[in-house]
Design an enzyme around this catalytic site. Structure first.
Site, PDB file in Angstrom:
ATOM      1  N   GLU A   2      -9.243   3.674   2.571  1.00 58.89           N
ATOM      2  CA  GLU A   2      -8.787   3.699   1.176  1.00 58.89           C
ATOM      3  C   GLU A   2      -7.733   2.641   0.879  1.00 58.89           C
ATOM      4  OE1 GLU A   2      -7.435   5.396   3.499  1.00 58.89           O
ATOM      5  OE2 GLU A   2      -5.305   5.180   3.068  1.00 58.89           O
ATOM      6  N   ASP A  24      -2.424  10.418   3.349  1.00 61.55           N
ATOM      7  CA  ASP A  24      -3.803  10.013   3.598  1.00 61.55           C
ATOM      8  C   ASP A  24      -4.503  11.067   4.446  1.00 61.55           C
ATOM      9  OD1 ASP A  24      -6.207   8.768   4.031  1.00 61.55           O
ATOM     10  OD2 ASP A  24      -5.412   7.175   5.320  1.00 61.55           O
ATOM     11  N   ASP A  57     -11.937   7.262   3.961  1.00 65.37           N
ATOM     12  CA  ASP A  57     -10.698   7.054   4.721  1.00 65.37           C
ATOM     13  C   ASP A  57     -10.313   5.572   4.799  1.00 65.37           C
ATOM     14  OD1 ASP A  57      -8.494   7.746   6.177  1.00 65.37           O
ATOM     15  OD2 ASP A  57      -9.568   8.133   8.058  1.00 65.37           O
ATOM     16  N   LYS A  71       0.854  -1.193   0.000  1.00 67.23           N
ATOM     17  CA  LYS A  71       0.000   0.000   0.000  1.00 67.23           C
ATOM     18  C   LYS A  71       0.884   1.234   0.000  1.00 67.23           C
ATOM     19  CE  LYS A  71      -2.951   2.768   3.120  1.00 67.23           C
ATOM     20  NZ  LYS A  71      -3.788   2.811   4.344  1.00 67.23           N
ATOM     21  N   LYS A 117      -9.807  13.249   7.950  1.00 65.87           N
ATOM     22  CA  LYS A 117      -9.285  12.915   9.271  1.00 65.87           C
ATOM     23  C   LYS A 117      -9.217  14.179  10.131  1.00 65.87           C
ATOM     24  CE  LYS A 117      -6.155   9.109   8.029  1.00 65.87           C
ATOM     25  NZ  LYS A 117      -6.808   8.081   8.846  1.00 65.87           N
ATOM     26  N   ASP A 163       1.936   6.740   5.294  1.00 64.68           N
ATOM     27  CA  ASP A 163       0.915   5.769   4.919  1.00 64.68           C
ATOM     28  C   ASP A 163       1.293   5.014   3.632  1.00 64.68           C
ATOM     29  OD1 ASP A 163      -1.432   4.502   5.643  1.00 64.68           O
ATOM     30  OD2 ASP A 163      -2.695   5.833   4.447  1.00 64.68           O
ATOM     31  N   ARG A 178      -7.477  -0.539   1.507  1.00 65.09           N
ATOM     32  CA  ARG A 178      -8.004  -1.800   0.961  1.00 65.09           C
ATOM     33  C   ARG A 178      -8.427  -1.635  -0.496  1.00 65.09           C
ATOM     34  NH1 ARG A 178     -12.341  -1.939   5.716  1.00 65.09           N
ATOM     35  NH2 ARG A 178     -10.631  -0.769   6.632  1.00 65.09           N
TER      36      ARG A 178
HETATM   37  N1  BES Z   1      -3.855   4.834   6.991  1.00 62.14           N
HETATM   38  C1  BES Z   1      -4.949   4.597   7.859  1.00 62.14           C
HETATM   39  C2  BES Z   1      -4.595   3.647   9.003  1.00 62.14           C
HETATM   40  C3  BES Z   1      -3.584   4.148   9.998  1.00 62.14           C
HETATM   41  C4  BES Z   1      -3.997   4.791  11.145  1.00 62.14           C
HETATM   42  C5  BES Z   1      -2.247   3.935   9.805  1.00 62.14           C
HETATM   43  C6  BES Z   1      -3.065   5.230  12.070  1.00 62.14           C
HETATM   44  C7  BES Z   1      -1.322   4.371  10.726  1.00 62.14           C
HETATM   45  C8  BES Z   1      -1.726   5.009  11.861  1.00 62.14           C
HETATM   46  C9  BES Z   1      -6.100   3.993   7.081  1.00 62.14           C
HETATM   47  O1  BES Z   1      -6.216   4.397   5.765  1.00 62.14           O
HETATM   48  C10 BES Z   1      -7.354   4.425   7.764  1.00 62.14           C
HETATM   49  O2  BES Z   1      -7.643   5.582   7.749  1.00 62.14           O
HETATM   50  N2  BES Z   1      -8.059   3.475   8.346  1.00 62.14           N
HETATM   51  C11 BES Z   1      -9.255   3.762   9.049  1.00 62.14           C
HETATM   52  C12 BES Z   1     -10.268   2.727   8.646  1.00 62.14           C
HETATM   53  C13 BES Z   1     -11.685   3.058   9.065  1.00 62.14           C
HETATM   54  C14 BES Z   1     -12.182   4.299   8.348  1.00 62.14           C
HETATM   55  C15 BES Z   1     -12.552   1.874   8.741  1.00 62.14           C
HETATM   56  C16 BES Z   1      -8.949   3.660  10.527  1.00 62.14           C
HETATM   57  O3  BES Z   1      -8.140   2.813  10.934  1.00 62.14           O
HETATM   58  O4  BES Z   1      -9.501   4.459  11.285  1.00 62.14           O
HETATM   59 ZN    ZN Z   2      -4.469   4.999   4.852  1.00 64.72          ZN
HETATM   60 MN    MN Z   3      -7.323   6.210   5.556  1.00 61.51          MN
END
Ligand code: BES
Ligand code: ZN
Ligand code: MN
Length: 489
Positions: free
Chosen positions: A339, A260, A337, A255, A267, A278, A341
């Site tokens: 994204e 992000d 967010d 990824k 966010k 990210d 996957r």
């Molecule tokens: N890149 C983030 C995950 C992340 C969070 C990586 C903190 C490193 C530190 C990912 O794209 C994301 O935003 N995931 C969301 C998923 C949710 C919206 C289902 C998350 O983990 O909150």
């Molecule tokens: Zn992300």
């Molecule tokens: Mn995200």
């Protein structure tokens, strides 16, 4: 950092390090050094609180008349409890103590029974990395002084040969750290792709697909994530052919979200700067390919990274949008967010479809929930293969890049089933890392697969034995070892 090995004789000049076991008197060269300076080391040990616990350091300034600058006593605790990862970590701690000590050169005397001098050296090298290219005003007096380390060992030639391989792998780790440390105004999908092209000098075949090519392939899940960005999304395919032409390749997928923001599902502001890393999954995959190619690994590898920037804009994807992935499966975007996957599902489908790999391992900073589950110690491992899981768990223990297996189960599928499309891109508040993995599993086409959620291990807010605050390079040594032990011939 220049690291070399020499025979076991009393070092002179610079900083000198002796390893000290708990509850044992000085022996060998340490005892010689102690008597040469009239018992100054014994005295230091007696009057300080140094107990020779593992990793403890006592610095003694060498007396006038000595050729050395200083002598460091480094505790190892009980050597019988040491494994490879402990030797590497100890090397890192020694390096940390030496880097700013004032001396330019250091010698480490490694004369304990069964000491793993190669891992000690590797740890020292890994810890010497610094990302300081944007620090233009740092005074000389604050910069690290150490330039070289000599390890004094019983069999210097053997150590040198083994160390040369570790040094090449460390080159891959450093490349990953460089990439994850780079801010997102410098590292964007296009410049990242250019950066990857540098691997061709090592014999890696690098192919870059832009948006029009991906559009033709039907990768609307990946493209949707990048459609709000001013930069063009990229899919980069790296191939290292170190085995026979007909040898089935193994594959890695990363990824690479260069920033992000969350997109329209923006966010919160606090901590958002962290989302420059990210792209850590892609960074790790690229560093791994560099490591494998540098040491000419006898294996065929295909590595694919999906590079996109997730931005809010008038062209950005909206919650409620439905996209069709390359696999034909449709996805309702309920949160822009989630994204990662969406990027991986097309990169994974493409990789298995075109290359028919033996297995596929994806790496991603996929969920915040994995940090809730495992903190910053272990990466989450999800897999339908007990064999791959066991091989990775072992490589993790040995290298110190630890992984912990998490469950997959079809019962979680109902959390991502959806009435509007074949699936939605979020589960709910429960089991966030598992529903993300369960989503990815739908794009493996039953190729044996491992998903590593490295959101908690790519970056560290504090100094670690093998890296200072910043990018860790987690996963490069893990996967290099996993390949070396199981898939080379
Ligand atoms: N890149 C983030 C995950 C992340 C969070 C990586 C903190 C490193 C530190 C990912 O794209 C994301 O935003 N995931 C969301 C998923 C949710 C919206 C289902 C998350 O983990 O909150
Ligand atoms: Zn992300
Ligand atoms: Mn995200």
């Amino acid at each position: 950092m220049q690291i070399s090995f020499a025979s076991l004789e009393s070092p002179s000049g610079g900083a000198i390090v002796f390893l000290v076991e708990k509850d044992k008197p000085f022996s060998g060269l340490a005892a010689d050094a102690d008597s040469a300076i009239s018992g100054a080391l014994s005295k230091a040990r007696d009057v300080s609180r140094f107990s020779a616990a593992n990793g403890q350091v006592l610095e003694v300034v060498a007396p006038a008349g000595s050729t050395a600058d200083r002598i460091l006593l480094v505790g190892v605790g009980d050597v019988k409890e040491f494994d490879e990862a402990k030797w590497t970590a100890l090397g890192g701690s020694i390096s940390a103590a030496l880097l700013n000590c004032g001396s330019k050169a250091a010698s480490i005397v490694v004369d304990l029974d069964k000491a793993d001098a190669v891992s000690l050296a590797e740890g020292a090298l890994l810890r010497s990395y610094r990302f300081d290219k944007y620090r233009t005003k740092e005074p000389e007096s604050k910069k690290p002084t150490l330039q070289s380390i000599t390890l004094h060992v019983a069999k210097p030639q053997d150590c040198t040969a083994q160390y040369q391989l570790r040094e090449k792998v460390a080159g891959g780790v450093f490349f990953t750290r460089d990439l994850v440390s780079e801010p997102a105004n410098i590292l964007n999908p296009e410049s990242f792709a250019d950066e990857i092209k540098s691997l061709s000098s090592l014999g890696v075949d690098v192919e870059v697909l832009g948006e029009s090519e991906m559009k033709k392939l039907g990768m609307d899940a990946l493209l949707g994530v990048g459609q709000g960005s001013a930069f063009e999304s990229q899919l980069v395919i790296m191939r290292w052919n170190g085995a026979g032409k007909d040898d089935q390749p193994i594959s890695f997928v990363g990824k690479g979200v260069t920033f992000d923001t969350g997109g329209i599902s923006l966010k919160p502001g606090a901590g958002m700067e962290q989302m420059k890393w990210d792209m850590g999954g892609a960074g790790t995959v690229v560093g791994l390919v560099k490591a494998l190619a540098s040491r000419k690994a006898k294996v065929n590898v295909v590595a694919t990274v999906g590079l996109v920037e997730n931005m809010p804009s008038s062209t950005a994807q909206r919650p409620g949008d439905v996209v069709t992935s390359m696999s034909g499966q449709t996805i309702e975007i309920l949160n822009t967010d989630a994204e990662g996957r969406l990027v991986l599902c097309d990169a994974m489908w493409y990789t298995q479809d075109r290359f028919k790999p033996k297995f596929m391992i994806d790496l991603a900073t996929l969920t915040g929930a994995i940090i809730t589950s495992l903190g910053n110690e272990h990466a989450g491992l999800f897999s339908d293969s007990d064999e791959l899981s066991a091989q990775l768990a072992k490589a993790g223990v040995d290298t110190g890049d630890k992984v912990w297996r998490m469950p997959l189960h079809e019962n979680y599928d109902k959390l991502i089933d959806c009435p509007t499309a074949d699936m939605k891109n979020i589960g709910g508040p429960a089991a966030g890392s598992i529903t993300a993995a369960q989503f990815l599993k739908r794009f493996t086409n039953d190729v044996p697969w491992v998903h590593l959620d490295i959101a908690g291990t790519v970056w560290s807010e504090k100094d670690l034995p093998l890296s200072e605050k910043g990018g860790t390079g987690f996963g490069v040594r893990l996967l290099d070892r996993f390949v070396a032990e199981n898939y080379e011939h």
